[in-house]
Design a protein around this motif. Structure first.
Motif, PDB file in Angstrom:
ATOM      1  N   GLN A   1       0.858  -1.196   0.000  1.00 23.13           N
ATOM      2  CA  GLN A   1       0.000   0.000   0.000  1.00 23.13           C
ATOM      3  C   GLN A   1       0.888   1.237   0.000  1.00 23.13           C
ATOM      4  O   GLN A   1       1.785   1.373   0.841  1.00 23.13           O
ATOM      5  N   GLY A   2       0.625   2.129  -0.956  1.00 24.94           N
ATOM      6  CA  GLY A   2       1.384   3.372  -1.021  1.00 24.94           C
ATOM      7  C   GLY A   2       2.875   3.168  -1.171  1.00 24.94           C
ATOM      8  O   GLY A   2       3.672   3.922  -0.603  1.00 24.94           O
ATOM      9  N   GLY A   3       3.284   2.136  -1.918  1.00 29.43           N
ATOM     10  CA  GLY A   3       4.702   1.875  -2.126  1.00 29.43           C
ATOM     11  C   GLY A   3       5.381   1.105  -1.015  1.00 29.43           C
ATOM     12  O   GLY A   3       6.582   0.845  -1.086  1.00 29.43           O
ATOM     13  N   ARG A   4       4.633   0.718   0.014  1.00 30.52           N
ATOM     14  CA  ARG A   4       5.196   0.008   1.158  1.00 30.52           C
ATOM     15  C   ARG A   4       4.591  -1.381   1.275  1.00 30.52           C
ATOM     16  O   ARG A   4       3.377  -1.563   1.117  1.00 30.52           O
ATOM     17  N   VAL A   5       5.420  -2.383   1.570  1.00 29.17           N
ATOM     18  CA  VAL A   5       4.920  -3.726   1.864  1.00 29.17           C
ATOM     19  C   VAL A   5       4.332  -3.703   3.264  1.00 29.17           C
ATOM     20  O   VAL A   5       5.004  -3.319   4.236  1.00 29.17           O
ATOM     21  N   THR A   6       3.093  -4.103   3.369  1.00 29.71           N
ATOM     22  CA  THR A   6       2.371  -3.973   4.645  1.00 29.71           C
ATOM     23  C   THR A   6       1.997  -5.311   5.268  1.00 29.71           C
ATOM     24  O   THR A   6       1.476  -5.341   6.389  1.00 29.71           O
ATOM     25  N   GLY A   7       2.242  -6.404   4.577  1.00 34.99           N
ATOM     26  CA  GLY A   7       1.883  -7.704   5.131  1.00 34.99           C
ATOM     27  C   GLY A   7       1.864  -8.749   4.042  1.00 34.99           C
ATOM     28  O   GLY A   7       2.442  -8.575   2.966  1.00 34.99           O
ATOM     29  N   ALA A   8       1.158  -9.841   4.318  1.00 31.77           N
ATOM     30  CA  ALA A   8       1.078 -10.941   3.358  1.00 31.77           C
ATOM     31  C   ALA A   8      -0.268 -11.620   3.458  1.00 31.77           C
ATOM     32  O   ALA A   8      -0.851 -11.722   4.549  1.00 31.77           O
ATOM     33  N   GLN A   9      -0.752 -12.081   2.314  1.00 33.32           N
ATOM     34  CA  GLN A   9      -1.914 -12.955   2.278  1.00 33.32           C
ATOM     35  C   GLN A   9      -1.412 -14.376   2.469  1.00 33.32           C
ATOM     36  O   GLN A   9      -0.500 -14.817   1.756  1.00 33.32           O
ATOM     37  N   VAL A  10      -1.954 -15.104   3.451  1.00 33.39           N
ATOM     38  CA  VAL A  10      -1.477 -16.445   3.734  1.00 33.39           C
ATOM     39  C   VAL A  10      -2.591 -17.455   3.516  1.00 33.39           C
ATOM     40  O   VAL A  10      -3.782 -17.136   3.624  1.00 33.39           O
ATOM     41  N   GLY A  11      -2.179 -18.679   3.201  1.00 33.87           N
ATOM     42  CA  GLY A  11      -3.121 -19.760   3.003  1.00 33.87           C
ATOM     43  C   GLY A  11      -3.101 -20.730   4.160  1.00 33.87           C
ATOM     44  O   GLY A  11      -2.769 -20.366   5.290  1.00 33.87           O
ATOM     45  N   GLY A  12      -3.429 -21.973   3.869  1.00 31.29           N
ATOM     46  CA  GLY A  12      -3.495 -22.977   4.920  1.00 31.29           C
ATOM     47  C   GLY A  12      -4.902 -23.172   5.419  1.00 31.29           C
ATOM     48  O   GLY A  12      -5.885 -22.835   4.746  1.00 31.29           O
ATOM     49  N   ALA A  13      -5.034 -23.700   6.631  1.00 26.68           N
ATOM     50  CA  ALA A  13      -6.350 -24.001   7.196  1.00 26.68           C
ATOM     51  C   ALA A  13      -7.155 -22.740   7.468  1.00 26.68           C
ATOM     52  O   ALA A  13      -8.397 -22.777   7.461  1.00 26.68           O
TER      53      ALA A  13
ATOM     54  N   LEU B   1      16.252  -4.403  -2.098  1.00 27.60           N
ATOM     55  CA  LEU B   1      16.434  -3.328  -3.069  1.00 27.60           C
ATOM     56  C   LEU B   1      15.691  -3.642  -4.357  1.00 27.60           C
ATOM     57  O   LEU B   1      15.595  -4.803  -4.774  1.00 27.60           O
ATOM     58  N   ASP B   2      15.184  -2.574  -5.005  1.00 26.90           N
ATOM     59  CA  ASP B   2      14.568  -2.772  -6.314  1.00 26.90           C
ATOM     60  C   ASP B   2      15.639  -2.705  -7.404  1.00 26.90           C
ATOM     61  O   ASP B   2      16.837  -2.569  -7.118  1.00 26.90           O
ATOM     62  N   ARG B   3      15.226  -2.776  -8.629  1.00 27.35           N
ATOM     63  CA  ARG B   3      16.187  -2.845  -9.736  1.00 27.35           C
ATOM     64  C   ARG B   3      16.935  -1.537  -9.953  1.00 27.35           C
ATOM     65  O   ARG B   3      17.945  -1.500 -10.663  1.00 27.35           O
ATOM     66  N   GLN B   4      16.460  -0.472  -9.362  1.00 30.38           N
ATOM     67  CA  GLN B   4      17.155   0.809  -9.435  1.00 30.38           C
ATOM     68  C   GLN B   4      18.049   1.045  -8.221  1.00 30.38           C
ATOM     69  O   GLN B   4      18.689   2.085  -8.108  1.00 30.38           O
ATOM     70  N   GLY B   5      18.067   0.077  -7.287  1.00 24.93           N
ATOM     71  CA  GLY B   5      18.911   0.189  -6.116  1.00 24.93           C
ATOM     72  C   GLY B   5      18.267   0.887  -4.940  1.00 24.93           C
ATOM     73  O   GLY B   5      18.950   1.177  -3.950  1.00 24.93           O
ATOM     74  N   ALA B   6      16.979   1.159  -5.016  1.00 20.42           N
ATOM     75  CA  ALA B   6      16.266   1.805  -3.908  1.00 20.42           C
ATOM     76  C   ALA B   6      15.633   0.746  -3.012  1.00 20.42           C
ATOM     77  O   ALA B   6      15.168  -0.301  -3.488  1.00 20.42           O
ATOM     78  N   ALA B   7      15.617   1.005  -1.703  1.00 18.32           N
ATOM     79  CA  ALA B   7      15.025   0.063  -0.754  1.00 18.32           C
ATOM     80  C   ALA B   7      13.508   0.034  -0.900  1.00 18.32           C
ATOM     81  O   ALA B   7      12.864   1.079  -1.057  1.00 18.32           O
ATOM     82  N   ILE B   8      12.943  -1.167  -0.865  1.00 17.65           N
ATOM     83  CA  ILE B   8      11.489  -1.331  -0.878  1.00 17.65           C
ATOM     84  C   ILE B   8      11.004  -1.236   0.558  1.00 17.65           C
ATOM     85  O   ILE B   8      11.343  -2.082   1.395  1.00 17.65           O
ATOM     86  N   ALA B   9      10.264  -0.211   0.863  1.00 19.89           N
ATOM     87  CA  ALA B   9       9.826   0.036   2.242  1.00 19.89           C
ATOM     88  C   ALA B   9       9.059  -1.163   2.781  1.00 19.89           C
ATOM     89  O   ALA B   9       8.173  -1.704   2.113  1.00 19.89           O
ATOM     90  N   GLY B  10       9.423  -1.590   3.982  1.00 22.47           N
ATOM     91  CA  GLY B  10       8.692  -2.647   4.665  1.00 22.47           C
ATOM     92  C   GLY B  10       9.068  -4.055   4.279  1.00 22.47           C
ATOM     93  O   GLY B  10       8.458  -5.007   4.772  1.00 22.47           O
ATOM     94  N   LEU B  11      10.089  -4.245   3.422  1.00 18.12           N
ATOM     95  CA  LEU B  11      10.439  -5.596   2.980  1.00 18.12           C
ATOM     96  C   LEU B  11      11.916  -5.876   3.240  1.00 18.12           C
ATOM     97  O   LEU B  11      12.785  -5.087   2.865  1.00 18.12           O
ATOM     98  N   TYR B  12      12.186  -7.032   3.866  1.00 22.75           N
ATOM     99  CA  TYR B  12      13.546  -7.428   4.244  1.00 22.75           C
ATOM    100  C   TYR B  12      13.778  -8.877   3.828  1.00 22.75           C
ATOM    101  O   TYR B  12      12.833  -9.646   3.643  1.00 22.75           O
ATOM    102  N   ALA B  13      15.045  -9.231   3.715  1.00 22.13           N
ATOM    103  CA  ALA B  13      15.405 -10.617   3.406  1.00 22.13           C
ATOM    104  C   ALA B  13      16.600 -11.023   4.249  1.00 22.13           C
ATOM    105  O   ALA B  13      17.522 -10.232   4.476  1.00 22.13           O
ATOM    106  N   VAL B  14      16.577 -12.275   4.728  1.00 23.22           N
ATOM    107  CA  VAL B  14      17.677 -12.825   5.521  1.00 23.22           C
ATOM    108  C   VAL B  14      17.974 -14.236   5.034  1.00 23.22           C
ATOM    109  O   VAL B  14      17.241 -14.812   4.234  1.00 23.22           O
ATOM    110  N   GLY B  15      19.067 -14.804   5.554  1.00 25.20           N
ATOM    111  CA  GLY B  15      19.436 -16.164   5.180  1.00 25.20           C
ATOM    112  C   GLY B  15      19.703 -16.280   3.696  1.00 25.20           C
ATOM    113  O   GLY B  15      20.227 -15.360   3.060  1.00 25.20           O
ATOM    114  N   ASN B  16      19.318 -17.408   3.093  1.00 24.05           N
ATOM    115  CA  ASN B  16      19.607 -17.649   1.681  1.00 24.05           C
ATOM    116  C   ASN B  16      18.672 -16.924   0.735  1.00 24.05           C
ATOM    117  O   ASN B  16      18.848 -17.011  -0.488  1.00 24.05           O
ATOM    118  N   ASP B  17      17.680 -16.208   1.249  1.00 23.13           N
ATOM    119  CA  ASP B  17      16.888 -15.331   0.376  1.00 23.13           C
ATOM    120  C   ASP B  17      17.641 -14.044   0.071  1.00 23.13           C
ATOM    121  O   ASP B  17      17.279 -13.312  -0.844  1.00 23.13           O
TER     122      ASP B  17
END
Length: 561
Positions: free
Chosen positions: A240-252, A504-520
């Motif tokens: 929302q508004g250029g920021r990652v705010t959460g995730a839609q999840v599946g399962g039970a 980071l996006d393809r232009q090298g700017a950080a995507i607000a609200g989104l992080y990666a750790v480990g092998n991602d």
């Protein structure tokens, strides 16, 4: 949007990187939810050796007080070459020891020292001991009802479901059980205790290595009130508004999980993403085979989720994964060749019968040499050697060999030429290779590859074999061979991030609200494998940095307190 759940931080994935991030964020006051698509938690960590490479750690300083950060920096500069990331490396070297101290002081996670040398100890800055630590063994029954959700260890590296510690001492007792009363008593005690655990809990609970690390991290999560929701896949990220705010999840219970501070991708890389690796791994593009022993759920979800919101992924490393020679065990799965290659009397050849590598180099280096050919090799030994050390999944005496020869896993020949014909190896090439090798081997020398001349070569060999713990002749038939093919311990290429883990996006700017750790997250090792634990060490260190960053703390520069 339907049902919603709210937290400060949503972590997608339950390996060491994700759980370290979750614990750090929670201990700094944030609410955290961990989701995992598989029915078990622990990720690849639970299959691993549980070793962390952390230069300057307090355990290592006691073993090697002369090691310095400058030396570690020089070593990483030499090892990473054109892919050196000075800012990220400096953050890792600064934060790693603090991370280790913090987890040992604040959580269930504990470590013990190891004697592991760096994998290339003769490279400038390399050391013979002091940078790798091992997760301390753990009684996983402390997980209570959650024990059933702890990923079991990789079946092919257990014995009757029992785990070995990642130390020479533990394994040596099993090798020597028929030759030493002390070792026999040790093994008998271990087997009896394991049998009692299985009767009571349905599985062994005295866990070691990566299984112990995963259990300790998970126990800390549960103690802190962090839910680990298994069978809960992330379907797509919400923005929302250029920021990652959460995730839609599946399962039970399909729903949206909203994360006020950030979503952390910790899905373990793309080792089981068949389409992506087919377009990246050179040996697959050339028509070779690949068999990864990492969990089947590591299908690149985190990288795809990141790319879907603009995250940048590029397969740029010359070696895109941590290579591991493996063999296929009928009815059991993939066996990683972690130990047998180092033992005296073992040699590896291609189909032309020629050796192509120092068999006592690291799994990654041997795998890279295999990939430079047709991606396959045969590990060969004589009868005396297989009875002493085993070969692949075939165990040493007194365990029988006929099960493995009958299944076809082991090839056998009364003579070298007979073995070669059974394997499809050039007989003349194999006979010439063994004759040339034996000339030096009888005196403990490897004239072709200088095997046994580094501390790492010798570390997993047989110290009781003189004069060279890695080298013995191959001369007493019958002879045996097992086919090794390409596998991996996880991928190196990942999403581009800041030091703090912001994607980071393809232009090298950080995507607000989104992080990666480990092998991602793209590895700081540049596609190389400098030492034992270079995946888990950075995974937990940068998880700690990311968790502190999410809580408004400057993890790489502030004191751990």
């Amino acid at each position: 949007m339907g049902a919603q759940e709210h937290c400060d931080v949503l972590v997608i994935g339950s390996g060491a990187g994700g759980l370290a991030t979750a614990i750090t964020a929670r201990k700094h006051g944030l609410s955290v939810i961990v989701i995992e698509k598989e029915p078990v938690f622990g990720g690849t960590t639970a299959f691993s050796g549980g070793v962390l490479w952390i230069p300057g750690n307090r355990h290592g300083r006691a073993l090697n007080p002369d090691d310095t950060r400058a030396a570690a920096r020089a070593y990483l500069r030499a090892e990473t070459g054109n892919f050196h990331q000075p800012e990220a490396v400096e953050a890792f070297l600064e934060a790693g020891p603090k991370m280790l101290d913090w987890f040992e002081a604040e959580t269930e996670v504990k470590f013990v020292p190891t004697l592991y040398p760096d994998y290339h100890p003769t490279v400038p800055g390399g050391v013979d001991v002091g940078r790798s630590v091992l997760a301390a063994p753990y009684d996983s029954s402390a997980l209570g009802e959650n024990l059933r959700r702890l990923r079991p260890p990789l079946a092919t590296i257990t014995f009757m479901g029992m785990m070995f510690n990642s130390s020479n001492a533990d394994i040596r007792h099993f090798f020597n059980a028929t030759r030493s009363l002390t070792s026999f008593a040790y093994v008998a005690k271990r087997l009896a205790a394991h049998a009692a655990e299985v009767v009571r809990h349905g599985r062994g609970v005295q866990v070691t290595s990566g299984n112990a690390l995963a259990a300790r991290l998970a126990k800390t999560c549960f103690d802190l009130g962090i839910p680990i929701l298994t069978e809960t896949p992330a379907l797509h990220l919400l923005k929302q508004g250029g920021r990652v705010t959460g995730a839609q999840v599946g399962g039970a219970q399909p729903r949206s999980i909203m994360a006020a501070r950030g979503v952390v991708l910790a899905c373990g890389g793309y080792a089981q993403d068949l389409a992506r690796r087919a377009g990246i791994y050179a040996h697959l593009k050339a028509g070779g085979a690949h068999h990864s022993p990492v969990p089947p759920g590591n299908t690149g979800d985190g990288i795809r989720l990141g790319e879907a919101v603009g995250g940048a992924f590029e397969a740029e490393y010359p070696q895109p994964a941590a290579w591991m020679p493996v063999s296929l065990v009928p009815g059991k799965g993939v066996f990683p060749h972690l130990l047998d290659r180092y033992k005296p009397g073992m040699i590896a050849v291609r189909s032309d019968g020629r050796r192509f590598v120092n068999e006592s180099d690291s799994y990654h280096d041997v795998g890279a040499a295999m990939a430079a050919g047709d991606g396959a090799a045969w590990l060969i030994c004589d009868h005396r050697t297989i009875r002493k050390y085993g070969l692949g999944h075939a165990k040493p005496a007194p365990m029988p060999l006929w099960l493995w020869t009958r299944s076809g896993y082991l090839k056998r020949g009364r003579t070298l030429a007979g073995l070669a014909r059974a394997c499809g190896i050039d007989p003349a090439g194999l006979e010439a290779t063994v004759a040339a090798y034996n000339r030096g081997a009888r005196e403990g020398r490897d004239e072709q590859f200088r095997r046994g001349e580094t501390s790492f070569n010798r570390y997993l060999a047989d110290p009781e074999h003189k004069p060279n713990p890695c080298v013995a002749p191959v001369e007493r038939g019958p002879f045996y061979a097992v086919r090794m093919e390409m596998g991996d311990l996880g991928t190196f290429d990942g999403l581009r991030t800041t030091v703090e883990g912001a994607v980071l996006d393809r232009q090298g700017a950080a995507i607000a609200g989104l992080y990666a750790v480990g092998n991602d997250r793209a590895s700081i090792m540049g596609g190389n494998y400098p030492g034992a634990g270079i995946t888990l060490g950075p995974a937990m260190t940068f998880g700690w940095i990311t968790g502190r960053h999410l809580a408004g703390r400057a993890a790489a520069t502030e004191d751990a307190a």
